[in-house]
Design a protein around this motif. Structure first.
Motif, PDB file in Angstrom:
ATOM      1  N   ILE A 158      -1.625  -1.918  -5.674  1.00  0.00           N
ATOM      2  CA  ILE A 158      -1.336  -0.141  -5.573  1.00  0.00           C
ATOM      3  C   ILE A 158      -0.411  -0.301  -4.427  1.00  0.00           C
ATOM      4  CG2 ILE A 158      -2.243   1.899  -5.205  1.00  0.00           C
ATOM      5  CD1 ILE A 158      -4.552   1.006  -7.167  1.00  0.00           C
ATOM      6  N   GLU A 159      -0.695  -0.844  -3.220  1.00  0.00           N
ATOM      7  CA  GLU A 159      -0.074  -0.772  -1.993  1.00  0.00           C
ATOM      8  C   GLU A 159       1.308  -1.339  -2.107  1.00  0.00           C
ATOM      9  OE1 GLU A 159       1.013  -0.245   2.021  1.00  0.00           O
ATOM     10  OE2 GLU A 159      -0.603   0.688   0.715  1.00  0.00           O
ATOM     11  N   ALA A 160       1.362  -2.267  -2.895  1.00  0.00           N
ATOM     12  CA  ALA A 160       3.076  -3.053  -3.347  1.00  0.00           C
ATOM     13  C   ALA A 160       3.643  -1.885  -3.980  1.00  0.00           C
ATOM     14  CB  ALA A 160       2.641  -4.294  -3.916  1.00  0.00           C
ATOM     15  N   GLU A 161       3.011  -1.502  -5.105  1.00  0.00           N
ATOM     16  CA  GLU A 161       3.653  -0.422  -5.881  1.00  0.00           C
ATOM     17  C   GLU A 161       4.074   0.791  -4.866  1.00  0.00           C
ATOM     18  OE1 GLU A 161       1.277  -1.221  -9.863  1.00  0.00           O
ATOM     19  OE2 GLU A 161       0.555   0.264  -8.628  1.00  0.00           O
ATOM     20  N   ARG A 162       3.188   1.247  -4.060  1.00  0.00           N
ATOM     21  CA  ARG A 162       3.788   2.408  -3.183  1.00  0.00           C
ATOM     22  C   ARG A 162       4.783   1.929  -2.302  1.00  0.00           C
ATOM     23  NH1 ARG A 162       3.528   3.823   1.726  1.00  0.00           N
ATOM     24  NH2 ARG A 162       2.305   2.005   2.481  1.00  0.00           N
ATOM     25  N   LEU A 163       4.667   0.830  -1.748  1.00  0.00           N
ATOM     26  CA  LEU A 163       5.938   0.274  -0.741  1.00  0.00           C
ATOM     27  C   LEU A 163       7.196   0.345  -1.489  1.00  0.00           C
ATOM     28  CD1 LEU A 163       4.251  -2.344   1.155  1.00  0.00           C
ATOM     29  CD2 LEU A 163       4.901  -0.214   2.139  1.00  0.00           C
ATOM     30  N   VAL A 164       7.214  -0.073  -2.876  1.00  0.00           N
ATOM     31  CA  VAL A 164       8.610   0.000  -3.582  1.00  0.00           C
ATOM     32  C   VAL A 164       9.025   1.229  -3.832  1.00  0.00           C
ATOM     33  CG1 VAL A 164       9.687  -0.930  -5.872  1.00  0.00           C
ATOM     34  CG2 VAL A 164       8.088  -2.441  -4.616  1.00  0.00           C
ATOM     35  N   ARG A 165       8.072   2.229  -4.266  1.00  0.00           N
ATOM     36  CA  ARG A 165       8.383   3.678  -4.762  1.00  0.00           C
ATOM     37  C   ARG A 165       8.888   4.320  -3.577  1.00  0.00           C
ATOM     38  NH1 ARG A 165       3.693   4.177  -6.884  1.00  0.00           N
ATOM     39  NH2 ARG A 165       2.697   5.255  -4.982  1.00  0.00           N
TER      40      ARG A 165
END
Length: 179
Positions: free
Chosen positions: A109-116
């Motif tokens: 979820i943290e990686a997805e947030r960073l990409v977003r």
């Protein structure tokens, strides 16, 4: 248990649904979704790994600061070719996985947030643009005056040939900036 020990399995892990963990196969699929590409394909998951392969020739771009930030998150590992790397169809561009069998879903979820929230994509494959006009300018008083034969023009023509560049011509200039 004796059969498992004979296979070299000394530890058993019990999967518990909804324990805040994500299996490596599901994690790999979500990691691949961080960098979707029109001109490259993901294969997998295989043993928790997704592999990204070029579908066409182009320039591979990697958002290194973002990649480094993602790779610092817990168990996530994304390996890529270097930024600005010229690739050909069929080349492997990246591999994405978590190292253990499971990781905390909060890491994904943290990686997805960073990409977003990033200002540019994690990875891109920019297809080559063929038939672009190219002009060659050879500088140097020794070549301009004819004292030595130019060897630069054929090298440049050879380098741009794979891109089917439209070489408009070649001119020779002295070392004077105004020229």
């Amino acid at each position: 248990i004796p059969h498992l020990l004979a296979l070299g399995k000394k530890h058993l892990f019990i999967w518990e649904e909804n324990a805040g963990e994500i299996h490596e196969e599901d994690a790999a699929l979500r990691l691949a979704a961080l960098a979707p590409m029109e001109n490259a394909d993901y294969t997998g998951p295989s043993e928790g790994k997704m592999t990204l392969t070029a579908r066409e020739d182009g320039l591979f771009r990697v958002n290194r600061p973002l990649l480094d930030e993602i790779n610092r998150i817990g168990e996530i590992t994304i390996v890529t070719l270097p930024d600005h790397y010229p690739v050909t169809k069929g080349m492997k561009l990246a591999g994405e996985r978590i190292i253990p069998l499971v990781c905390r879903e909060s890491e994904i979820i943290e990686a997805e947030r960073l990409v977003r929230e990033a200002d540019r994509p994690l990875m891109e494959l920019l297809p080559y643009r063929y038939d672009l006009p190219v002009g060659i300018i050879v500088t140097g008083s020794e070549v301009y005056s004819g004292r030595i034969r130019d060897k630069f023009e054929p090298v440049v023509r050879e380098k741009v040939a794979p891109f089917r560049a439209n070489v408009l011509g070649c001119i020779f200039c002295d070392d004077y900036l105004d020229m």
